[in-house]
Design an enzyme around this catalytic site. Structure first.
Site, PDB file in Angstrom:
ATOM      1  N   ASP A   1       2.530   1.202   5.892  1.00  0.00           N
ATOM      2  CA  ASP A   1       1.124   1.160   6.636  1.00  0.00           C
ATOM      3  C   ASP A   1       0.671   2.124   6.407  1.00  0.00           C
ATOM      4  OD1 ASP A   1      -0.643   0.307   8.867  1.00  0.00           O
ATOM      5  OD2 ASP A   1       0.184   2.325   9.639  1.00  0.00           O
TER       6      ASP A   1
ATOM      7  N   PHE B   1     -12.492 -11.705  -9.868  1.00  0.00           N
ATOM      8  CA  PHE B   1     -13.084 -12.572  -8.757  1.00  0.00           C
ATOM      9  C   PHE B   1     -14.506 -12.049  -8.256  1.00  0.00           C
ATOM     10  CE2 PHE B   1     -13.828 -12.095  -3.888  1.00  0.00           C
ATOM     11  CZ  PHE B   1     -13.855 -13.476  -3.730  1.00  0.00           C
ATOM     12  N   GLU B   2     -14.789 -10.870  -8.454  1.00  0.00           N
ATOM     13  CA  GLU B   2     -16.277 -10.313  -8.415  1.00  0.00           C
ATOM     14  C   GLU B   2     -17.142 -10.890  -9.384  1.00  0.00           C
ATOM     15  OE1 GLU B   2     -18.225  -5.884  -7.724  1.00  0.00           O
ATOM     16  OE2 GLU B   2     -16.113  -6.173  -8.007  1.00  0.00           O
TER      17      GLU B   2
ATOM     18  N   LYS C   1     -14.766 -13.880  11.871  1.00  0.00           N
ATOM     19  CA  LYS C   1     -14.893 -14.483  13.281  1.00  0.00           C
ATOM     20  C   LYS C   1     -15.230 -13.208  14.443  1.00  0.00           C
ATOM     21  CE  LYS C   1     -12.217 -18.819  12.825  1.00  0.00           C
ATOM     22  NZ  LYS C   1     -11.187 -19.616  13.375  1.00  0.00           N
TER      23      LYS C   1
ATOM     24  N   GLU D   1       0.246  -0.160  -0.351  1.00  0.00           N
ATOM     25  CA  GLU D   1      -0.027  -1.539  -0.016  1.00  0.00           C
ATOM     26  C   GLU D   1       1.160  -2.149   0.752  1.00  0.00           C
ATOM     27  OE1 GLU D   1      -0.967  -5.235   0.146  1.00  0.00           O
ATOM     28  OE2 GLU D   1      -2.264  -4.000  -0.910  1.00  0.00           O
TER      29      GLU D   1
ATOM     30  N   ASP E   1      -9.764  -7.226   4.614  1.00  0.00           N
ATOM     31  CA  ASP E   1      -9.904  -8.346   5.381  1.00  0.00           C
ATOM     32  C   ASP E   1     -11.181  -8.320   6.100  1.00  0.00           C
ATOM     33  OD1 ASP E   1      -9.441 -10.545   6.877  1.00  0.00           O
ATOM     34  OD2 ASP E   1      -7.474 -10.554   6.760  1.00  0.00           O
TER      35      ASP E   1
ATOM     36  N   ASP F   1     -17.179  -7.814  -0.037  1.00  0.00           N
ATOM     37  CA  ASP F   1     -17.985  -8.747  -0.344  1.00  0.00           C
ATOM     38  C   ASP F   1     -18.692  -9.891   0.631  1.00  0.00           C
ATOM     39  OD1 ASP F   1     -15.702  -9.902   0.227  1.00  0.00           O
ATOM     40  OD2 ASP F   1     -15.481 -11.215  -1.596  1.00  0.00           O
TER      41      ASP F   1
ATOM     42  N   GLU G   1      -5.994   5.067  -2.776  1.00  0.00           N
ATOM     43  CA  GLU G   1      -6.620   3.562  -2.445  1.00  0.00           C
ATOM     44  C   GLU G   1      -5.869   2.997  -1.453  1.00  0.00           C
ATOM     45  OE1 GLU G   1      -7.779  -0.562  -4.609  1.00  0.00           O
ATOM     46  OE2 GLU G   1      -7.997   1.364  -5.667  1.00  0.00           O
TER      47      GLU G   1
END
Length: 238
Positions: A120, A218-219, A147, A93, A143, A179, A68
C-alpha cells in the site's frame, strides 16, 4: 487470504483507514512474471517495513530519487529509469502481476536504478520514506472513481497532498496525470488549496506533458481519438 490496506476519505479528505482480509482477485502470474518475481525480487524488490529506508544504502549511491505510485505493468517506469540513469527510481504497486511484469521488463532492459514495493502506497509514504527525501513523486492515471458517490475513494485528497509534501525535498515536484477531465479539476482544487505548494503551470492549471513522462500506447490511441490527458505539476516551496 491477504491483509490489504484500502483507503477511503471523509469530506475533509481525512483518511478513513480500513484493513480488509480478502482474496485478491488479480489473476495468476504468467510464467514470465513468476520467474521475474523469483529471480529479480532479491535484486530489485523492497520488502515493506515501518522503518525509514536508507536510500543511499539501497541504491549504493547518493542520487535524486523519484517515486511512482501505482505503476501498473511498469513499462513506463522502466522506460523512465533507463532514460535517466543518474536518478534513482522507486515504484509502488499492489497488483502482483504488475510487479512481476515490471521486474521482467526491468531485467530485460538492464536497469540497475529501480526498486519496487508490492504494498500500500500510503503506508510506504508514511512509514518507509524519510521526510524531505524525494525529488519527485509521480501519480499517473489513478482510478478516477468517476461516479460522484465514489469521489471519496479518490486518492488525491487534502491529507494525501500533505503526505506527499512531507516526503518531498524543498523544490521537489508532485506530478499528477489523468485522462478524466473531472478528476483533473478535482486534483487542481485539492492541490491549489494545499499549503506549501506552488503550481508550476504558468496559466495556473495544467502543463504540457514533460519529456520525462513517456507517452503510453493507451494515451497515444486516446490522442488519435481526440481524448484529452491532463498533466499537473506542483512544487514544494515550504
Amino acid at each position: 487470504m491477504s491483509d490489504v490496506t484500502t483507503a477511503e476519505f471523509n469530506e475533509e479528505g481525512k483518511y478513513l483507514r480500513k484493513v480488509r482480509s480478502f482474496v485478491l482477485r488479480e489473476g495468476r502470474l504468467t510464467k514470465g512474471q513468476a520467474t521475474a518475481m523469483e529471480e529479480q525480487w532479491p535484486l530489485m524488490g523492497l520488502d515493506y517495513s515501518p522503518e525509514p529506508l536508507d536510500l543511499a544504502e539501497i541504491f549504493g549511491r547518493e542520487a535524486d530519487t523519484v517515486l511512482e505510485i501505482g505503476f501498473g505493468m511498469g513499462a513506463s517506469l522502466v522506460e523512465m529509469a533507463k532514460a535517466s540513469p543518474e536518478l534513482n527510481f522507486i515504484g509502488i504497486e499492489v497488483h502482483k502481476p504488475g510487479v512481476g511484469a515490471c521486474l521482467s521488463v526491468a531485467a530485460e532492459a538492464g536497469v540497475t536504478n529501480l526498486r519496487v514495493f508490492h504494498h500500500d502506497a500510503i503506508e510506504v509514504l508514511e512509514n518507509s520514506i524519510v521526510p524531505s527525501s524525494l525529488a519527485r513523486v509521480q501519480l499517473f492515471f489513478p482510478d478516477p472513481w468517476h461516479k460522484k458517490r465514489h469521489h471519496k475513494r479518490r486518492i488525491v485528497q487534502p491529507e494525501f497532498a500533505q503526505t506527499i509534501r512531507n516526503s518531498l525535498k524543498l523544490g521537489g515536484v508532485f506530478h499528477l496525470a489523468t485522462d478524466w477531465e473531472n478528476y483533473s479539476e478535482h486534483m487542481l482544487e485539492v492541490m491549489n488549496a494545499a499549503p506549501g505548494y506552488k503550481n508550476q503551470s504558468t496559466t495556473g492549471d495544467v502543463v504540457e506533458r514533460p519529456d520525462h513522462r513517456p507517452l503510453t500506447k493507451f494515451e497515444a490511441r486516446g490522442h488519435r481519438l481526440g481524448h484529452g490527458v491532463w498533466d499537473i505539476m506542483f512544487e514544494r516551496i515550504d
